[in-house]
Design a protein around this motif. Structure first.
Motif, PDB file in Angstrom:
ATOM      1  N   ILE A  99     -67.899 -55.251 -50.382  1.00 44.28           N
ATOM      2  CA  ILE A  99     -67.651 -53.867 -49.983  1.00 44.28           C
ATOM      3  C   ILE A  99     -66.929 -53.805 -48.639  1.00 44.28           C
ATOM      4  CG2 ILE A  99     -69.550 -52.922 -51.346  1.00 44.28           C
ATOM      5  CD1 ILE A  99     -71.163 -52.639 -48.794  1.00 44.28           C
ATOM      6  N   LEU A 100     -67.147 -54.787 -47.785  1.00 39.59           N
ATOM      7  CA  LEU A 100     -66.404 -54.814 -46.531  1.00 39.59           C
ATOM      8  C   LEU A 100     -64.911 -54.930 -46.780  1.00 39.59           C
ATOM      9  CD1 LEU A 100     -68.446 -57.138 -44.108  1.00 39.59           C
ATOM     10  CD2 LEU A 100     -68.394 -54.642 -44.196  1.00 39.59           C
ATOM     11  N   GLU A 101     -64.541 -55.603 -47.849  1.00 37.07           N
ATOM     12  CA  GLU A 101     -63.134 -55.855 -48.136  1.00 37.07           C
ATOM     13  C   GLU A 101     -62.466 -54.710 -48.883  1.00 37.07           C
ATOM     14  OE1 GLU A 101     -63.034 -59.606 -50.168  1.00 37.07           O
ATOM     15  OE2 GLU A 101     -64.113 -60.643 -48.561  1.00 37.07           O
ATOM     16  N   LEU A 102     -63.263 -53.756 -49.397  1.00 42.37           N
ATOM     17  CA  LEU A 102     -62.709 -52.718 -50.263  1.00 42.37           C
ATOM     18  C   LEU A 102     -62.628 -51.340 -49.634  1.00 42.37           C
ATOM     19  CD1 LEU A 102     -64.381 -53.602 -53.697  1.00 42.37           C
ATOM     20  CD2 LEU A 102     -62.016 -54.003 -52.995  1.00 42.37           C
ATOM     21  N   SER A 103     -63.525 -51.007 -48.707  1.00 42.93           N
ATOM     22  CA  SER A 103     -63.569 -49.635 -48.209  1.00 42.93           C
ATOM     23  C   SER A 103     -64.252 -49.583 -46.856  1.00 42.93           C
ATOM     24  CB  SER A 103     -64.334 -48.754 -49.204  1.00 42.93           C
ATOM     25  OG  SER A 103     -64.387 -47.426 -48.757  1.00 42.93           O
ATOM     26  N   PRO A 104     -63.864 -48.611 -46.011  1.00 44.44           N
ATOM     27  CA  PRO A 104     -64.544 -48.493 -44.714  1.00 44.44           C
ATOM     28  C   PRO A 104     -66.043 -48.260 -44.872  1.00 44.44           C
ATOM     29  CG  PRO A 104     -62.522 -47.186 -44.720  1.00 44.44           C
ATOM     30  CD  PRO A 104     -62.747 -47.651 -46.133  1.00 44.44           C
ATOM     31  N   ASN A 105     -66.821 -48.934 -44.028  1.00 43.58           N
ATOM     32  CA  ASN A 105     -68.251 -48.678 -43.951  1.00 43.58           C
ATOM     33  C   ASN A 105     -68.467 -47.203 -43.631  1.00 43.58           C
ATOM     34  OD1 ASN A 105     -71.199 -49.133 -43.023  1.00 43.58           O
ATOM     35  ND2 ASN A 105     -70.153 -48.435 -41.170  1.00 43.58           N
ATOM     36  N   GLN A 106     -69.522 -46.601 -44.209  1.00 44.93           N
ATOM     37  CA  GLN A 106     -69.793 -45.176 -43.994  1.00 44.93           C
ATOM     38  C   GLN A 106     -71.194 -44.951 -43.434  1.00 44.93           C
ATOM     39  OE1 GLN A 106     -69.090 -43.160 -47.728  1.00 44.93           O
ATOM     40  NE2 GLN A 106     -67.088 -44.092 -47.969  1.00 44.93           N
ATOM     41  N   CYS A 151     -61.960 -54.265 -40.713  1.00 41.53           N
ATOM     42  CA  CYS A 151     -61.356 -53.680 -39.517  1.00 41.53           C
ATOM     43  C   CYS A 151     -59.920 -53.227 -39.775  1.00 41.53           C
ATOM     44  CB  CYS A 151     -61.408 -54.680 -38.367  1.00 41.53           C
ATOM     45  SG  CYS A 151     -63.097 -55.023 -37.809  1.00 41.53           S
ATOM     46  N   PHE A 152     -59.202 -53.952 -40.612  1.00 42.40           N
ATOM     47  CA  PHE A 152     -57.842 -53.541 -40.965  1.00 42.40           C
ATOM     48  C   PHE A 152     -57.866 -52.257 -41.781  1.00 42.40           C
ATOM     49  CE2 PHE A 152     -53.976 -53.833 -43.629  1.00 42.40           C
ATOM     50  CZ  PHE A 152     -53.019 -53.902 -42.623  1.00 42.40           C
ATOM     51  N   ILE A 153     -58.830 -52.170 -42.717  1.00 45.82           N
ATOM     52  CA  ILE A 153     -58.947 -50.976 -43.560  1.00 45.82           C
ATOM     53  C   ILE A 153     -59.344 -49.758 -42.731  1.00 45.82           C
ATOM     54  CG2 ILE A 153     -60.307 -49.910 -45.407  1.00 45.82           C
ATOM     55  CD1 ILE A 153     -60.531 -52.733 -46.660  1.00 45.82           C
ATOM     56  N   ASN A 154     -60.279 -49.951 -41.782  1.00 44.27           N
ATOM     57  CA  ASN A 154     -60.694 -48.798 -40.968  1.00 44.27           C
ATOM     58  C   ASN A 154     -59.787 -48.594 -39.758  1.00 44.27           C
ATOM     59  OD1 ASN A 154     -61.675 -50.259 -38.647  1.00 44.27           O
ATOM     60  ND2 ASN A 154     -63.664 -50.558 -39.625  1.00 44.27           N
ATOM     61  N   GLU A 155     -58.734 -49.399 -39.670  1.00 42.85           N
ATOM     62  CA  GLU A 155     -57.685 -49.267 -38.653  1.00 42.85           C
ATOM     63  C   GLU A 155     -58.242 -49.406 -37.241  1.00 42.85           C
ATOM     64  OE1 GLU A 155     -54.785 -46.403 -41.297  1.00 42.85           O
ATOM     65  OE2 GLU A 155     -56.593 -45.592 -40.372  1.00 42.85           O
ATOM     66  N   TYR A 156     -59.209 -50.348 -37.109  1.00 38.71           N
ATOM     67  CA  TYR A 156     -59.731 -50.734 -35.802  1.00 38.71           C
ATOM     68  C   TYR A 156     -60.338 -49.528 -35.084  1.00 38.71           C
ATOM     69  CZ  TYR A 156     -56.960 -54.658 -37.259  1.00 38.71           C
ATOM     70  OH  TYR A 156     -56.456 -55.696 -38.012  1.00 38.71           O
ATOM     71  N   VAL A 157     -61.233 -48.861 -35.816  1.00 39.16           N
ATOM     72  CA  VAL A 157     -61.826 -47.621 -35.311  1.00 39.16           C
ATOM     73  C   VAL A 157     -62.943 -47.880 -34.300  1.00 39.16           C
ATOM     74  CG1 VAL A 157     -63.651 -47.356 -37.062  1.00 39.16           C
ATOM     75  CG2 VAL A 157     -62.510 -45.315 -36.129  1.00 39.16           C
ATOM     76  N   PHE A 216     -65.001 -42.557 -40.663  1.00 32.28           N
ATOM     77  CA  PHE A 216     -65.157 -43.998 -40.474  1.00 32.28           C
ATOM     78  C   PHE A 216     -63.865 -44.806 -40.536  1.00 32.28           C
ATOM     79  CE2 PHE A 216     -69.344 -42.430 -41.532  1.00 32.28           C
ATOM     80  CZ  PHE A 216     -70.137 -43.086 -40.602  1.00 32.28           C
ATOM     81  N   SER A 217     -62.731 -44.126 -40.464  1.00 32.69           N
ATOM     82  CA  SER A 217     -61.481 -44.857 -40.242  1.00 32.69           C
ATOM     83  C   SER A 217     -60.641 -44.054 -39.278  1.00 32.69           C
ATOM     84  CB  SER A 217     -60.726 -45.114 -41.544  1.00 32.69           C
ATOM     85  OG  SER A 217     -59.963 -43.989 -41.927  1.00 32.69           O
ATOM     86  N   LEU A 218     -59.751 -44.730 -38.559  1.00 36.11           N
ATOM     87  CA  LEU A 218     -59.010 -44.075 -37.489  1.00 36.11           C
ATOM     88  C   LEU A 218     -58.121 -42.951 -38.015  1.00 36.11           C
ATOM     89  CD1 LEU A 218     -58.566 -45.105 -34.276  1.00 36.11           C
ATOM     90  CD2 LEU A 218     -56.240 -45.097 -35.142  1.00 36.11           C
ATOM     91  N   SER A 219     -57.332 -43.222 -39.065  1.00 30.09           N
ATOM     92  CA  SER A 219     -56.425 -42.201 -39.582  1.00 30.09           C
ATOM     93  C   SER A 219     -57.187 -41.050 -40.215  1.00 30.09           C
ATOM     94  CB  SER A 219     -55.459 -42.813 -40.607  1.00 30.09           C
ATOM     95  OG  SER A 219     -54.533 -43.640 -39.959  1.00 30.09           O
ATOM     96  N   ASP A 220     -58.264 -41.364 -40.932  1.00 24.55           N
ATOM     97  CA  ASP A 220     -59.075 -40.306 -41.534  1.00 24.55           C
ATOM     98  C   ASP A 220     -59.680 -39.412 -40.454  1.00 24.55           C
ATOM     99  OD1 ASP A 220     -58.810 -40.685 -44.316  1.00 24.55           O
ATOM    100  OD2 ASP A 220     -60.187 -42.373 -44.262  1.00 24.55           O
TER     101      ASP A 220
END
Length: 765
Positions: free
Chosen positions: A330-337, A376-382, A680-684
């Protein structure tokens, strides 16, 4: 005589065929034809044998020869029609069945078969007439009543469908399929308890009936019984694991349940679920994380994080977490919530980089850092970064550069750790990493953080422009979205059964009444972002051509890369401003514009442009922010303005941290913000709280706008079964589902009904 020998060979073939020896039967029929090539009876039996062995092309040829010799050969015409039906040649099947009827009008089964083909063609009125003719010829034909029920359901005549299914059951009390279809109609009528009883009866009659388990599960979801639904949907995917709709409903159900203890069997189920193309990981992330919080290993690591003791127990924490494959996935698929999960992950990241020069050969450390780099890449280093971490990052950068200068092999864990803090493609030496030989698992980091972004950079200058972007607000919005592709996603959640437009929208209970689906719909996705919506449309609507337009070249480059990866060739991507699309010289059968209009300076001007592009009778999906549901967002935006925060990455991270601190105080009023998946992600988070332009609407306002634009409201697209059931329970009058005033009253009582946004369909009058 020759004829006698031919008949003898034919009779031998019939005997072999009756005993199941089809290959030998075919040889006997072929022998008979060598002796007498003009015997239609032999050709018919040969066709039947070929059909039973799956040799449909040869069967067609044999039946055609039979009817050429005997044009009134009813059985041959009928069998030929069935082969055409099996091959999907529906027009030819209709012709064959109609030929049978012209020869023998009282041939009962041909009317039922003709009805099934007409139904597949969408000719529901003609199909119903065929089933009714069958019933007129044979009053106890349960199959015709069942099929008629299916047609009535498609036509939206639910009371008639119920009547037909009940008649089929009266004739054949052990008809499991009729029970579950009856249950589906009762479910749509919001008679949920009756529906549940009907589905259970189907399962009682047929214990391995996957569709009945699926229908029972969805009925229980409608009733808000998510735990029971979860149990039934597990049965469905276990019996038919290749049915994407079953997995999709299971994921919707998982989103709504709480699992209070860890179950190893559920870990395996969730791993399989996340492998399904139709399942969006973001949807199930929260529930899965909550279950993993009960895992003994997880509990230990969380305790280290809470006591600020991760650095002293880092190796133990890494060992514990790498023993949970579902967590790494799950770490590899979607930002932690989850806020506790964020605390743990940011703490692990800090502990790892502060000891980066230790145990670089440890396979568990590399495995964990790979998953964390993806996260961290998926959540854009939030996550907030401390000065100590920044210092360590710079030391690693220097170390990597020394390895490169000295042409020495770089420990992959160093690159993985760096990928937890910076996107690797931004370094001048990133391309040189592509030349190294890396462990297979680590290659996934190289691909996602270097190869794919570089591919997007190569795509960017090739993207065509449809319009200029000159509006000041449009330029500001474009610049915001150029910072990162938005929204970033890993899986598209695509279905595998494209349908005609009207059929595809049935799942949302959209009232299309007399709408006729275009054969090859021309579709506009206005504001397509990173292509997720365009790809869903391409997989949803059969034989469609899609134009996807967006302001951001970063997002469009991401979209085109993903589209090529998924091998879709019916989507055309172009840069453009909605406000300027009026001059594009095209028109469309269907337009989707989700979450875009409310970011225009003048939303109604943009909406009018889209209405002008829509053909008369065409339909449109619109997504707009709800003023009621976004009360906390509005308050947070005011706070951001008062504090003087801008939309820089550092300011977004800092304000997030303030909200997290506030959420932990008693009586906090920011729960819906920090609990939002967009937090839970920078862009979101930028889109949620820091957007340069935002409007919100109420349903009474939207009702007036639709009237001014000449649009008819068709219904909301609501994925929450229980919400729809609650509304139906409170609003049982006819046409309540398309009453915006009724929905407004409901929203006032349930203010987070449209927490994401209003998503609804309209028709151009």
């Amino acid at each position: 005589m020759v004829i006698d020998k031919s008949l003898e060979a034919m009779q031998q073939g019939i005997a072999l065929q009756q005993s199941g020896q089809l290959a030998q039967a075919i040889l006997s029929y072929q022998k008979a034809l060598k002796l007498n090539a003009k015997n239609p009876l032999v050709l018919y039996f040969l066709g039947v044998a070929l059909q039973e062995t799956g040799k449909l092309e040869e069967a067609v040829n044999s039946y055609k020869k039979a009817v050429a010799l005997n044009p009134d050969y009813v059985d041959a015409h009928y069998s030929l029609g069935n082969v055409f039906k099996a091959r999907g040649e529906l027009d030819s099947a209709v012709s064959s069945f109609q030929r049978v009827i012209s020869i023998k009008p009282d041939f009962i089964k041909v009317h039922n078969s003709l009805g099934t083909v007409l139904q597949k063609q969408g000719k529901l009125k003609a199909a119903a007439a065929s089933y009714q003719k069958t019933i007129a010829l044979k009053a106890d034909h349960f199959g015709a009543y069942y099929n008629l029920g299916n047609v009535r359901q498609e036509q939206g005549d639910l009371d008639a469908a119920v009547t037909s299914y009940k008649k089929a059951i009266a004739i054949k009390p052990k008809f499991a399929e009729a029970y579950t279809n009856l249950g589906a109609v009762l479910q749509f009528q919001n008679k949920l308890e009756e529906a549940i009883v009907s589905h259970k009866k189907a399962i009682e009659l047929k214990p391995d009936f996957a569709n009945a388990y699926y229908n029972l599960g969805t009925a229980q979801m409608d009733a808000g019984k998510y735990e029971l639904a979860f149990f039934e949907l597990q049965h469905a995917v276990t019996i038919e694991p290749n049915k994407s709709t079953y997995w999709n409903s299971l994921a919707l159900c998982v989103e709504k349940i709480t699992i209070d203890s860890y179950h190893q069997d559920l870990e395996q189920l969730f791993l399989r679920m996340l492998d399904q193309p139709i399942v969006l990981p973001k949807r199930v992330m929260g529930t899965i994380t909550n279950m993993l919080f009960q895992h003994p290993n997880f509990i230990s690591v969380l305790e280290f994080a809470r006591t600020d003791d991760l650095e002293n127990n880092l190796q133990e924490a890494i060992t514990q977490l790498t023993q949970i494959p579902l967590f790494l996935k799950i770490l590899e698929l979607s930002p932690n919530q989850n806020l506790d999960g964020e605390m743990m992950l940011s703490g692990m990241r800090s502990a790892i980089i502060n000891s980066w020069d230790e145990r670089t050969d440890d396979p568990n450390r590399l495995l964990f850092c790979i998953s964390l780099a993806h996260q961290c890449f998926i959540n854009e280093y939030v996550y907030i970064e401390t000065p100590q971490e920044t210092f360590a990052v710079n030391k690693i950068i220097g170390e990597v550069e020394r390895f490169l200068e000295e042409k020495r092999p770089i420990p992959p864990v160093l690159i993985a750790i760096l990928g937890c803090y910076r996107p690797l493609y931004t370094f001048s030496w990133a391309k040189s990493l592509l030349e190294f030989s890396w462990p297979n698992k680590f290659l996934e980091v190289i691909k996602s953080q270097i190869s794919e972004p570089l591919e997007e950079q190569a795509i960017r200058p090739t993207l065509p422009s449809m319009t200029t972007v000159e509006n000041v607000t449009s330029m500001a919005v474009r610049d915001q979205y150029e910072d990162n592709p938005y929204p970033r996603w890993t899986k598209a959640g695509l279905g595998d059964e494209p349908k005609a437009v009207a059929q595809a929208l049935k799942v949302y209970a959209i009232d299309l009444s007399n709408y006729k689906s275009p054969a090859q719909p021309r579709i506009l996705i206005a504001g397509c972002g990173t292509g997720h919506q365009a790809l869903q449309a391409a997989s949803r609507y059969a034989d469609s051509h899609i134009l996807a337009v967006d302001l951001s070249l970063s997002s469009l480059s991401y979209a085109l890369r993903k589209t090529k990866e998924l091998q879709f060739n019916n989507i055309e991507y172009m840069q453009g401003d909605i406000l300027e699309l009026g001059s594009c010289g095209r028109d469309f059968d269907l337009i989707e514009c989700r979450g875009v209009l409310h970011h225009l300076k003048e939303p109604l001007v943009g909406w009018q442009v889209l209405v002008d592009l829509l053909r008369k009778g065409g339909i449109m999906k619109i997504g707009l922010y709800s003023k009621i549901a976004r009360r906390q967002v509005i308050a947070a935006r005011e706070m951001i303005s008062e504090l003087g925060y801008d939309a820089s990455r550092e300011n977004i991270r800092q304000f997030r941290q303030e909200l997290i601190t506030m959420s932990r105080k008693p009586g906090s009023e920011v729960d819906s913000l920090v609990g939002s998946e967009d937090f839970f992600s920078l862009s979101d988070c930028r889109d949620l709280l820091f957007h340069v332009q935002e409007h919100q609407f109420t349903l009474p306002e939207i009702e007036l706008i639709l009237k001014d634009l000449g649009l008819q409201f068709l219904g909301f697209e609501i994925n929450n079964n229980h919400t729809m059931s609650n509304f139906k329970e409170l609003n049982q009058e006819k046409n309540s589902l398309v009453s915006l005033s009724r929905w407004h009253d409901f929203e006032l009582q349930n203010p987070y009904t449209f927490g994401n946004m209003y998503e609804f369909w309209v028709k151009k009058i």
